[in-house]
Write a protein that holds these residues in place. Structure first.
Motif, PDB file in Angstrom:
ATOM      1  N   GLY A 192      44.680  -3.791 -65.756  1.00 37.94           N
ATOM      2  CA  GLY A 192      45.165  -2.399 -65.324  1.00 37.94           C
ATOM      3  C   GLY A 192      44.055  -1.613 -65.380  1.00 37.94           C
ATOM      4  O   GLY A 192      44.095  -0.861 -64.368  1.00 37.94           O
TER       5      GLY A 192
ATOM      6  N   GLY B   4      43.267   5.137 -67.657  1.00 35.02           N
ATOM      7  CA  GLY B   4      44.123   3.957 -68.024  1.00 35.02           C
ATOM      8  C   GLY B   4      44.117   3.520 -69.634  1.00 35.02           C
ATOM      9  O   GLY B   4      45.316   3.185 -70.283  1.00 35.02           O
TER      10      GLY B   4
ATOM     11  N   LEU C  40      45.752   8.868 -56.210  1.00 35.73           N
ATOM     12  CA  LEU C  40      46.380   7.383 -56.325  1.00 35.73           C
ATOM     13  C   LEU C  40      46.240   7.173 -57.766  1.00 35.73           C
ATOM     14  O   LEU C  40      47.225   6.521 -58.376  1.00 35.73           O
ATOM     15  N   ARG C  41      45.135   7.437 -58.493  1.00 35.99           N
ATOM     16  CA  ARG C  41      45.059   7.334 -59.925  1.00 35.99           C
ATOM     17  C   ARG C  41      46.272   7.866 -60.680  1.00 35.99           C
ATOM     18  O   ARG C  41      46.888   7.138 -61.649  1.00 35.99           O
TER      19      ARG C  41
ATOM     20  N   VAL D 167      41.052   1.566 -57.563  1.00 36.62           N
ATOM     21  CA  VAL D 167      41.841   2.118 -56.843  1.00 36.62           C
ATOM     22  C   VAL D 167      41.128   3.861 -56.964  1.00 36.62           C
ATOM     23  O   VAL D 167      41.141   4.350 -55.793  1.00 36.62           O
ATOM     24  N   THR D 168      40.653   4.287 -57.930  1.00 34.34           N
ATOM     25  CA  THR D 168      40.141   5.751 -57.963  1.00 34.34           C
ATOM     26  C   THR D 168      38.940   5.735 -57.232  1.00 34.34           C
ATOM     27  O   THR D 168      38.488   6.681 -56.406  1.00 34.34           O
TER      28      THR D 168
ATOM     29  N   MET E 151      42.694   0.367 -62.119  1.00 34.44           N
ATOM     30  CA  MET E 151      42.687   1.919 -61.898  1.00 34.44           C
ATOM     31  C   MET E 151      41.316   2.566 -61.724  1.00 34.44           C
ATOM     32  O   MET E 151      41.306   3.236 -60.786  1.00 34.44           O
TER      33      MET E 151
ATOM     34  N   LEU F  14      49.768   6.463 -60.158  1.00 29.03           N
ATOM     35  CA  LEU F  14      49.796   5.103 -61.186  1.00 29.03           C
ATOM     36  C   LEU F  14      50.027   5.459 -62.533  1.00 29.03           C
ATOM     37  O   LEU F  14      50.735   4.644 -63.299  1.00 29.03           O
ATOM     38  N   ALA F  15      49.355   6.641 -62.907  1.00 26.53           N
ATOM     39  CA  ALA F  15      49.577   7.111 -64.401  1.00 26.53           C
ATOM     40  C   ALA F  15      50.802   7.516 -64.456  1.00 26.53           C
ATOM     41  O   ALA F  15      50.905   8.134 -65.660  1.00 26.53           O
TER      42      ALA F  15
ATOM     43  N   LEU G  22      47.046   1.023 -70.873  1.00 27.28           N
ATOM     44  CA  LEU G  22      47.147  -0.206 -69.741  1.00 27.28           C
ATOM     45  C   LEU G  22      46.213  -1.250 -70.403  1.00 27.28           C
ATOM     46  O   LEU G  22      45.333  -1.262 -71.406  1.00 27.28           O
TER      47      LEU G  22
END
Length: 221
Positions: free
Chosen positions: A51, A42, A152-153, A58-59, A55, A156-157, A47
């Motif tokens: 954010g 992030g 997912l990380r 979520v990770t 991140m 998002l990136a 971010l």
């Protein structure tokens, strides 16, 4: 004094508790390592503070969340607020470390990441077994739980997920899941230890040797 026959189940219970503790400790270590990797990415993506924490969380928890959605049950991270608290705390700590330009040693992160991957894969495999699924789903959920957060990380990136183009995380997790399935009827403790240690060892070797799965060459190159 207890007879030998009376001690056997007691010893078995003690071993079982010890194994559960080992998996739990590795799981928490993995949360910290995974959260750090999310926050670090992030930072590279520019971010803001919110954010970065998102991140990290979520990770750290995304793999288990995806697993529980697949199994159609309340996600573990929602049902156990302390688990979410650990992920948030690890993310905030990672933000502070990176803000103060005091990143953790790469060797420590790699080791923690390997242990976490093993614990997550083992948890995913047992979740599948507990809901009555067979070999294929056990292996699948071991991989999903271990690598879903990183997937997912990366989404998002806005980059191609690392698990699809580099490293052997998913392969290591699937091997660990297969061992859990194979040894479940022999001993739950042995299955857990084998799944965790094998996954972690494969991950550690993969990082040390820079191992990736083979790729097909682009015909236009």
């Amino acid at each position: 004094m207890a007879e030998e026959g009376e001690l056997t189940p007691l010893l078995g219970a003690a071993v079982h508790v010890d194994v559960r503790d080992i998996v739990l400790i590795c799981d928490r270590i993995g949360i910290v390592a995974f959260a750090f990797s999310g926050v670090e990415l992030g930072v590279r993506k520019g971010l803001d503070l919110f954010g970065l924490v998102v991140m990290g969380v979520v990770t750290a928890t995304g793999g288990g969340l995806l697993r529980d959605v697949i199994l159609d049950r309340v996600p573990f991270v929602i049902a156990h607020e302390d688990y979410l608290g650990v992920a948030v705390a690890a993310s905030v700590l990672s933000v502070l470390l990176l803000a103060w330009r005091r990143p953790l040693p790469r060797g420590a992160i790699a080791g923690a990441d390997a242990l976490g991957l093993g614990a997550f894969a083992t948890a995913g495999a047992f979740a599948a077994l507990e809901t009555g699924h067979g070999f294929g789903v056990v292996v699948l959920l071991a991989a999903v739980t271990a690598t879903g957060g990183g997937l997912l990380r990366d989404l998002l990136a806005a980059r191609v997920p690392l698990v699809l183009r580099s490293e052997i995380n998913a392969t290591a997790a699937m091997v660990g899941g297969a061992l859990v399935w194979a040894l479940q009827d022999v001993s739950t403790s042995a299955a857990a230890l084998a799944g965790l240690s094998t996954t972690a060892a494969l991950r550690a070797v993969g990082v040390a040797k820079g191992l990736d799965l083979p790729r097909l060459r682009d015909p236009e190159e």
